[in-house]
Design a protein around this motif. Structure first.
Motif, mmCIF file in Angstrom:
data_model
loop_
_atom_site.group_PDB
_atom_site.id
_atom_site.type_symbol
_atom_site.label_atom_id
_atom_site.label_comp_id
_atom_site.label_asym_id
_atom_site.label_seq_id
_atom_site.Cartn_x
_atom_site.Cartn_y
_atom_site.Cartn_z
ATOM 1 N N TRP A 1 0.811 -1.220 0.000
ATOM 2 C CA TRP A 1 0.000 0.000 0.000
ATOM 3 C C TRP A 1 0.846 1.273 0.000
ATOM 4 N N SER B 57 2.024 3.305 -2.127
ATOM 5 C CA SER B 57 1.827 3.539 -3.555
ATOM 6 C C SER B 57 2.842 4.499 -4.166
ATOM 7 N N CYS C 259 6.043 1.269 -3.946
ATOM 8 C CA CYS C 259 5.760 -0.092 -4.415
ATOM 9 C C CYS C 259 5.182 -0.002 -5.823
ATOM 10 N N GLU C 260 6.023 -0.345 -6.799
ATOM 11 C CA GLU C 260 5.610 -0.193 -8.187
ATOM 12 C C GLU C 260 4.755 -1.345 -8.692
ATOM 13 N N TYR D 262 -1.177 -5.859 -8.793
ATOM 14 C CA TYR D 262 -1.366 -4.461 -8.407
ATOM 15 C C TYR D 262 -0.256 -3.608 -9.018
ATOM 16 N N ARG D 263 -0.560 -2.321 -9.171
ATOM 17 C CA ARG D 263 0.445 -1.332 -9.546
ATOM 18 C C ARG D 263 0.295 -0.142 -8.621
ATOM 19 N N GLY D 264 1.410 0.453 -8.288
ATOM 20 C CA GLY D 264 1.409 1.666 -7.483
ATOM 21 C C GLY D 264 1.803 2.849 -8.336
ATOM 22 N N THR E 276 -2.573 2.974 -5.225
ATOM 23 C CA THR E 276 -2.294 1.599 -5.641
ATOM 24 C C THR E 276 -3.574 1.057 -6.237
#
Length: 190
Positions: free
Chosen positions: A91, A93, A96-97, A112-114, A144
């Motif tokens: 989380w 964002s 964390c890519e 997921y993507r940040g 995110t």
């Protein structure tokens, strides 16, 4: 500079996992995560994360830091491993890519993507059953997004996307749902 990411699992709606420092993009870590999703059954993945992995919360000496690399070299059926607990990093964002979560409840892999500057569209957040998560700093806020869920039948389709350098390069951060649309389009072609 490392491409930071997160790998974990979701059980009873709760996500737990670890930090990955380098090469977290789709064409490297994403393919490794997909490979293990294909290699092991849902029950084996659950057994690995709940019985074979020990998350260390206060590893102040970084004894287990490098283990995030070793996880891909061990046999998830028999080996055990200690990992630094990085549960909250998904989380973050801003940093964390990429995030990969084995959802044990739904028996899917969540991707997921940040680093998104816009919140996920409300209609898409409802469609994919996610809530908006973001980090706010003094100047900007970052979000995110859940960008894809993969079931066992869709692994090959997502592997092809992740293995395509053009896909990685052209994944528009302003439109995070692109992976969903590409996957749905390819499923219709089959």
């Amino acid at each position: 500079m490392g491409t930071r990411g997160f790998i974990g699992y979701k059980k009873d709606g709760e996500i737990k996992g670890f930090y990955n420092h380098n090469d977290s993009y789709y064409s490297y870590l994403g393919l490794k995560v997909l490979d293990n999703f294909k290699k092991y059954s849902n029950e084996e993945i659950e057994h690995f994360f709940t019985e074979k992995v020990e998350f260390i919360k206060n590893d102040t000496e970084d004894k287990y830091y490098e283990n995030h690399r070793k996880i891909w070299e061990i046999d998830w059926l028999t080996d055990t491993i200690k990992l630094q607990d990085g549960t909250g990093f998904l989380w973050d964002s801003l940093f964390c890519e990429y995030g990969y979560v084995y959802n044990l409840d739904a028996k899917v892999l969540e991707i997921y993507r940040g680093f998104f500057k816009k919140p996920q569209l409300e209609k898409d957040a409802k469609k994919y059953k996610v809530k908006e998560i973001f980090i706010k700093n003094e100047k900007e806020q970052y979000f995110t997004h859940l960008v894809c869920t993969v079931n066992k039948d869709e692994i090959v389709i997502v592997e092809k996307m992740f293995d395509d350098p053009d896909f990685e390069e052209n994944n528009d951060e302003e439109y995070p749902e692109k992976i969903f649309i590409e996957k749905e389009k390819q499923l219709k072609e089959i």
